[in-house]
Design a protein around this motif. Sequence first.
Motif, PDB file in Angstrom:
ATOM      1  N   GLY A 191     -90.753  16.808  29.314  1.00 42.44           N
ATOM      2  CA  GLY A 191     -91.393  17.609  28.286  1.00 42.44           C
ATOM      3  C   GLY A 191     -90.480  17.876  27.112  1.00 42.44           C
ATOM      4  N   ASN A 192     -90.998  18.669  26.183  1.00 40.56           N
ATOM      5  CA  ASN A 192     -90.344  19.006  24.917  1.00 40.56           C
ATOM      6  C   ASN A 192     -90.199  17.812  23.992  1.00 40.56           C
ATOM      7  OD1 ASN A 192     -90.169  21.741  25.361  1.00 40.56           O
ATOM      8  ND2 ASN A 192     -88.115  21.645  26.209  1.00 40.56           N
ATOM      9  N   PHE A 193     -91.110  16.850  24.111  1.00 35.98           N
ATOM     10  CA  PHE A 193     -91.159  15.736  23.168  1.00 35.98           C
ATOM     11  C   PHE A 193     -92.146  16.103  22.059  1.00 35.98           C
ATOM     12  CE2 PHE A 193     -90.035  13.803  27.267  1.00 35.98           C
ATOM     13  CZ  PHE A 193     -88.835  13.197  26.922  1.00 35.98           C
ATOM     14  N   THR A 194     -92.168  15.333  20.993  1.00 38.09           N
ATOM     15  CA  THR A 194     -93.067  15.593  19.876  1.00 38.09           C
ATOM     16  C   THR A 194     -94.481  15.154  20.250  1.00 38.09           C
ATOM     17  OG1 THR A 194     -91.239  15.211  18.368  1.00 38.09           O
ATOM     18  CG2 THR A 194     -93.443  15.225  17.411  1.00 38.09           C
ATOM     19  N   VAL A 195     -95.431  16.086  20.189  1.00 42.45           N
ATOM     20  CA  VAL A 195     -96.821  15.825  20.573  1.00 42.45           C
ATOM     21  C   VAL A 195     -97.413  14.712  19.701  1.00 42.45           C
ATOM     22  CG1 VAL A 195     -99.138  16.831  20.734  1.00 42.45           C
ATOM     23  CG2 VAL A 195     -97.143  18.181  21.390  1.00 42.45           C
ATOM     24  N   ASP A 196     -98.133  13.805  20.349  1.00 42.08           N
ATOM     25  CA  ASP A 196     -98.809  12.669  19.709  1.00 42.08           C
ATOM     26  C   ASP A 196     -97.855  11.680  19.056  1.00 42.08           C
ATOM     27  OD1 ASP A 196    -101.349  13.557  20.479  1.00 42.08           O
ATOM     28  OD2 ASP A 196    -101.548  14.798  18.688  1.00 42.08           O
ATOM     29  N   ARG A 197     -96.627  11.666  19.491  1.00 42.56           N
ATOM     30  CA  ARG A 197     -95.647  10.692  18.977  1.00 42.56           C
ATOM     31  C   ARG A 197     -95.093   9.871  20.140  1.00 42.56           C
ATOM     32  NH1 ARG A 197     -94.339  12.132  13.553  1.00 42.56           N
ATOM     33  NH2 ARG A 197     -93.299  10.130  13.482  1.00 42.56           N
ATOM     34  N   ARG A 198     -94.475   8.732  19.802  1.00 43.07           N
ATOM     35  CA  ARG A 198     -93.999   7.802  20.824  1.00 43.07           C
ATOM     36  C   ARG A 198     -92.698   8.261  21.477  1.00 43.07           C
ATOM     37  NH1 ARG A 198     -94.251   1.742  19.774  1.00 43.07           N
ATOM     38  NH2 ARG A 198     -92.196   2.128  18.937  1.00 43.07           N
ATOM     39  N   VAL A 199     -92.631   7.999  22.792  1.00 49.76           N
ATOM     40  CA  VAL A 199     -91.444   8.293  23.591  1.00 49.76           C
ATOM     41  C   VAL A 199     -91.107   7.029  24.373  1.00 49.76           C
ATOM     42  CG1 VAL A 199     -90.507   9.669  25.493  1.00 49.76           C
ATOM     43  CG2 VAL A 199     -92.020  10.732  23.794  1.00 49.76           C
ATOM     44  N   TYR A 200     -89.837   6.623  24.325  1.00 48.31           N
ATOM     45  CA  TYR A 200     -89.376   5.457  25.079  1.00 48.31           C
ATOM     46  C   TYR A 200     -88.701   5.955  26.346  1.00 48.31           C
ATOM     47  CZ  TYR A 200     -86.613   1.340  26.310  1.00 48.31           C
ATOM     48  OH  TYR A 200     -86.046   0.285  26.978  1.00 48.31           O
ATOM     49  N   LEU A 201     -89.206   5.528  27.496  1.00 47.83           N
ATOM     50  CA  LEU A 201     -88.618   5.908  28.782  1.00 47.83           C
ATOM     51  C   LEU A 201     -87.937   4.688  29.383  1.00 47.83           C
ATOM     52  CD1 LEU A 201     -88.310   7.904  31.183  1.00 47.83           C
ATOM     53  CD2 LEU A 201     -90.343   6.791  32.112  1.00 47.83           C
ATOM     54  N   ALA A 202     -86.698   4.867  29.804  1.00 48.04           N
ATOM     55  CA  ALA A 202     -85.957   3.780  30.447  1.00 48.04           C
ATOM     56  C   ALA A 202     -85.333   4.292  31.735  1.00 48.04           C
ATOM     57  CB  ALA A 202     -84.871   3.247  29.525  1.00 48.04           C
ATOM     58  N   VAL A 203     -85.423   3.463  32.776  1.00 52.19           N
ATOM     59  CA  VAL A 203     -84.707   3.719  34.023  1.00 52.19           C
ATOM     60  C   VAL A 203     -83.712   2.579  34.142  1.00 52.19           C
ATOM     61  CG1 VAL A 203     -84.872   3.998  36.523  1.00 52.19           C
ATOM     62  CG2 VAL A 203     -86.732   4.817  35.046  1.00 52.19           C
ATOM     63  N   LYS A 204     -82.436   2.932  34.190  1.00 50.40           N
ATOM     64  CA  LYS A 204     -81.376   1.923  34.185  1.00 50.40           C
ATOM     65  C   LYS A 204     -80.433   2.117  35.367  1.00 50.40           C
ATOM     66  CE  LYS A 204     -81.108   1.545  29.146  1.00 50.40           C
ATOM     67  NZ  LYS A 204     -80.194   1.555  28.002  1.00 50.40           N
ATOM     68  N   TYR A 205     -79.867   0.991  35.803  1.00 50.23           N
ATOM     69  CA  TYR A 205     -78.779   1.063  36.772  1.00 50.23           C
ATOM     70  C   TYR A 205     -77.562   1.652  36.059  1.00 50.23           C
ATOM     71  CZ  TYR A 205     -81.442  -1.965  39.896  1.00 50.23           C
ATOM     72  OH  TYR A 205     -82.410  -2.486  40.710  1.00 50.23           O
ATOM     73  N   ASN A 206     -76.625   2.175  36.829  1.00 49.16           N
ATOM     74  CA  ASN A 206     -75.407   2.732  36.224  1.00 49.16           C
ATOM     75  C   ASN A 206     -74.624   1.693  35.432  1.00 49.16           C
ATOM     76  OD1 ASN A 206     -75.858   5.357  37.115  1.00 49.16           O
ATOM     77  ND2 ASN A 206     -74.838   4.997  39.068  1.00 49.16           N
ATOM     78  N   THR A 207     -74.863   0.419  35.689  1.00 49.16           N
ATOM     79  CA  THR A 207     -74.206  -0.653  34.944  1.00 49.16           C
ATOM     80  C   THR A 207     -74.818  -0.848  33.562  1.00 49.16           C
ATOM     81  OG1 THR A 207     -75.723  -2.304  35.846  1.00 49.16           O
ATOM     82  CG2 THR A 207     -73.667  -1.907  37.078  1.00 49.16           C
ATOM     83  N   GLY A 208     -75.998  -0.242  33.331  1.00 52.90           N
ATOM     84  CA  GLY A 208     -76.685  -0.387  32.051  1.00 52.90           C
ATOM     85  C   GLY A 208     -77.866  -1.332  32.097  1.00 52.90           C
ATOM     86  N   ARG A 209     -78.008  -2.086  33.184  1.00 53.13           N
ATOM     87  CA  ARG A 209     -79.136  -3.012  33.312  1.00 53.13           C
ATOM     88  C   ARG A 209     -80.428  -2.223  33.472  1.00 53.13           C
ATOM     89  NH1 ARG A 209     -81.577  -6.211  37.730  1.00 53.13           N
ATOM     90  NH2 ARG A 209     -80.218  -5.098  39.165  1.00 53.13           N
ATOM     91  N   VAL A 210     -81.453  -2.615  32.732  1.00 50.40           N
ATOM     92  CA  VAL A 210     -82.737  -1.915  32.745  1.00 50.40           C
ATOM     93  C   VAL A 210     -83.542  -2.321  33.981  1.00 50.40           C
ATOM     94  CG1 VAL A 210     -84.913  -1.571  31.513  1.00 50.40           C
ATOM     95  CG2 VAL A 210     -82.784  -1.763  30.239  1.00 50.40           C
ATOM     96  N   ALA A 211     -83.969  -1.320  34.743  1.00 47.73           N
ATOM     97  CA  ALA A 211     -84.829  -1.558  35.904  1.00 47.73           C
ATOM     98  C   ALA A 211     -86.294  -1.383  35.528  1.00 47.73           C
ATOM     99  CB  ALA A 211     -84.465  -0.598  37.030  1.00 47.73           C
TER     100      ALA A 211
END
Length: 143
Positions: free
Chosen positions: A64-84
């Motif tokens: 929460g606490n994102f800007t309403v009706d605007r885009r949010v990028y969600l990323a889950v990454k390994y600690n190495t930086g590789r995107v899962a």
Amino acid sequence: MKRTIGTLLAATATAGALAVGVPALSAAADASTASSAGALDGLRQARPFLFTYTFNGHLKVAGGNFTVDRRVYLAVKYNTGRVAFSRWETARPHAVTPGGAVYVETTIAAPCAGSKNGYAQAYDEATRTWSPRLQVTICQRID
């Protein structure tokens, strides 16, 4: 002596009036930032946050606490930086979560045992603000 005290009182009253009429630097900076960014649906909100839970056998990341009706990028990454896992979502009002909320079901299996080998983080495109990193366990189901 009377003249010195009178002058001092007048100067103090003038300084007090000026202090009340002039916004603090940080408030002025926030106002100019908001207007230059196209009035981001109100004032800047508290810092975005994330939390996780398991849903439908997958890791679900919400926040929460994102800007309403605007885009949010969600990323889950390994600690190495590789995107899962990653996805763009639109923040929406939510009855329980403050500000604009996102609820994203990932493709990452959950629950799973193991150490916190990754993290989730979200970026509010409107305010150009990253949430703090939230440590998560990333595992893949072997069926």
